[in-house]
Design a protein around this motif. Structure first.
Motif, mmCIF file in Angstrom:
data_model
loop_
_atom_site.group_PDB
_atom_site.id
_atom_site.type_symbol
_atom_site.label_atom_id
_atom_site.label_comp_id
_atom_site.label_asym_id
_atom_site.label_seq_id
_atom_site.Cartn_x
_atom_site.Cartn_y
_atom_site.Cartn_z
ATOM 1 N N MET A 1 -15.201 1.622 10.922
ATOM 2 C CA MET A 1 -15.087 0.250 11.421
ATOM 3 C C MET A 1 -16.476 -0.361 11.569
ATOM 4 S SD MET A 1 -13.501 -0.997 15.064
ATOM 5 C CE MET A 1 -11.940 -0.203 14.718
ATOM 6 N N PRO A 2 -16.701 -1.556 11.014
ATOM 7 C CA PRO A 2 -18.003 -2.197 11.184
ATOM 8 C C PRO A 2 -18.241 -2.576 12.644
ATOM 9 C CG PRO A 2 -16.453 -3.697 10.140
ATOM 10 C CD PRO A 2 -15.775 -2.367 10.198
ATOM 11 N N LYS A 3 -19.509 -2.747 13.011
ATOM 12 C CA LYS A 3 -19.820 -3.085 14.392
ATOM 13 C C LYS A 3 -21.096 -3.910 14.460
ATOM 14 C CE LYS A 3 -22.157 1.370 15.098
ATOM 15 N NZ LYS A 3 -22.143 2.627 15.884
ATOM 16 N N PRO A 17 -17.626 -3.194 18.548
ATOM 17 C CA PRO A 17 -16.868 -2.890 17.329
ATOM 18 C C PRO A 17 -16.129 -4.128 16.836
ATOM 19 C CG PRO A 17 -15.713 -2.045 19.255
ATOM 20 C CD PRO A 17 -17.034 -2.575 19.751
ATOM 21 N N ASP A 19 -13.191 -4.880 15.796
ATOM 22 C CA ASP A 19 -11.838 -4.341 15.727
ATOM 23 C C ASP A 19 -10.765 -5.417 15.741
ATOM 24 O OD1 ASP A 19 -12.282 -5.191 18.288
ATOM 25 O OD2 ASP A 19 -11.765 -3.289 19.258
ATOM 26 N N ARG A 20 -11.187 -6.671 15.630
ATOM 27 C CA ARG A 20 -10.254 -7.793 15.547
ATOM 28 C C ARG A 20 -10.640 -8.668 14.376
ATOM 29 N NH1 ARG A 20 -10.774 -10.026 21.474
ATOM 30 N NH2 ARG A 20 -12.664 -8.763 21.363
ATOM 31 N N GLU A 21 -9.672 -9.436 13.899
ATOM 32 C CA GLU A 21 -9.949 -10.274 12.738
ATOM 33 C C GLU A 21 -10.954 -11.369 13.062
ATOM 34 O OE1 GLU A 21 -7.590 -13.305 9.693
ATOM 35 O OE2 GLU A 21 -6.514 -11.622 10.584
ATOM 36 N N THR A 49 -13.349 -10.727 10.283
ATOM 37 C CA THR A 49 -13.392 -9.423 9.623
ATOM 38 C C THR A 49 -12.089 -9.157 8.895
ATOM 39 O OG1 THR A 49 -14.849 -8.590 11.371
ATOM 40 C CG2 THR A 49 -13.811 -6.957 9.935
ATOM 41 N N LEU A 51 -10.654 -6.043 6.631
ATOM 42 C CA LEU A 51 -10.991 -4.680 6.241
ATOM 43 C C LEU A 51 -12.436 -4.397 6.661
ATOM 44 C CD1 LEU A 51 -9.239 -4.558 2.749
ATOM 45 C CD2 LEU A 51 -8.357 -3.818 4.959
ATOM 46 N N ASP A 52 -13.311 -4.011 5.729
ATOM 47 C CA ASP A 52 -14.700 -3.718 6.079
ATOM 48 C C ASP A 52 -15.634 -4.879 5.768
ATOM 49 O OD1 ASP A 52 -14.276 -1.135 7.066
ATOM 50 O OD2 ASP A 52 -14.263 -0.295 5.045
ATOM 51 N N ASP A 95 -19.244 0.092 8.210
ATOM 52 C CA ASP A 95 -18.723 1.437 8.457
ATOM 53 C C ASP A 95 -18.986 2.365 7.288
ATOM 54 O OD1 ASP A 95 -17.201 3.355 9.969
ATOM 55 O OD2 ASP A 95 -15.595 3.070 8.525
#
Length: 236
Positions: A1-3, A17, A19-21, A49, A51-52, A95
């Motif tokens: 997961m990108p951050k 992170p 972790d949401r669109e 976001t 995917l990655d 990620d």
């Protein structure tokens, strides 16, 4: 997961992170990333976001948004990019290396040489599947809805690679030329959507610019990105 790594004056403050669109950045408490500083607008920027892949957009902030020292309005984030908001820095960490089909695609170069995509086929090539009908032909009565598993492709209709086809086999395919104009085609339950990613001008569909929310593609729609015209087809 990108951050993202938030820092100021070299001191790391927070790790976020993606972790949401959609993640917003700004001075007001309603933002997902709040930076309480007068140099930051109430709603300064947003990061989308898929995917990655992460797309940064400045929300008409007072002092602007910078990436690696350059002012941006819309920008596709790459690993180790530094987003600058006043004295604050947000470092983007991907990620994993991105597949070619989920990054930038120059329609001419990709159709001819991208190793990650299905081989490009000249128009009229018989692969055992139903060929797309000519422009203006009525949709096939038995076609599936795009969101129900019907595969799709785009056929390049202008430029050196005219006649070649690119299957839209990935959840997201980006088209265009970095620094000039980039669009993303995403596959959702409702169908295939095209959205603007980068560039002052928005992509055209059937000669008209799409809006900021994107547009659902329909069979035989003609898309123009970075001066290249393509046509959207379902493979039924």
């Amino acid at each position: 997961m990108p951050k993202l790594i938030l820092s100021m004056d070299g001191l790391v403050l927070k790790e976020i992170p993606l972790d949401r669109e959609r993640i917003t950045v700004g001075r007001k408490p309603v933002n997902d990333i709040q930076i309480d500083n007068l140099a930051i607008s109430g709603q300064h920027a947003v990061i989308t976001t898929i995917l990655d892949d992460a797309f940064l957009e400045d929300l008409n902030s007072t002092n602007g948004t910078y990436v690696n020292g350059q002012p941006v309005k819309k920008h596709v984030l790459r690993n180790n990019d530094i987003i600058e908001l006043g004295k604050y820095r947000l470092k983007f960490l991907a990620d994993a290396p991105r597949a070619a089909s989920a990054g930038y695609i120059d329609p001419v170069l990709h159709a001819a040489s991208s190793p990650d995509a299905a081989p490009a086929k000249p128009a009229g090539h018989d692969s055992g599947r139903t060929r797309p009908e000519p422009v203006g032909a009525p949709p096939h009565a038995a076609r599936q809805r795009p969101g129900e598993g019907a595969p799709a492709c785009i056929r390049i209709v202008s430029g050196p690679a005219a006649g070649r086809e690119l299957d839209l086999a990935k959840p997201m395919t980006t088209l265009g030329k970095p620094g000039q104009q980039v669009a993303a085609i995403t596959r959702r339950q409702q169908g295939y959507f095209i959205a603007h990613v980068e560039g002052d001008a928005y992509p055209l569909v059937n000669g008209a610019p799409i809006d900021a929310q994107g547009r659902l593609l329909r069979e035989h729609d003609v898309v123009e990105v970075a001066g290249i015209r393509m046509q959207f087809f379902l493979r039924g």
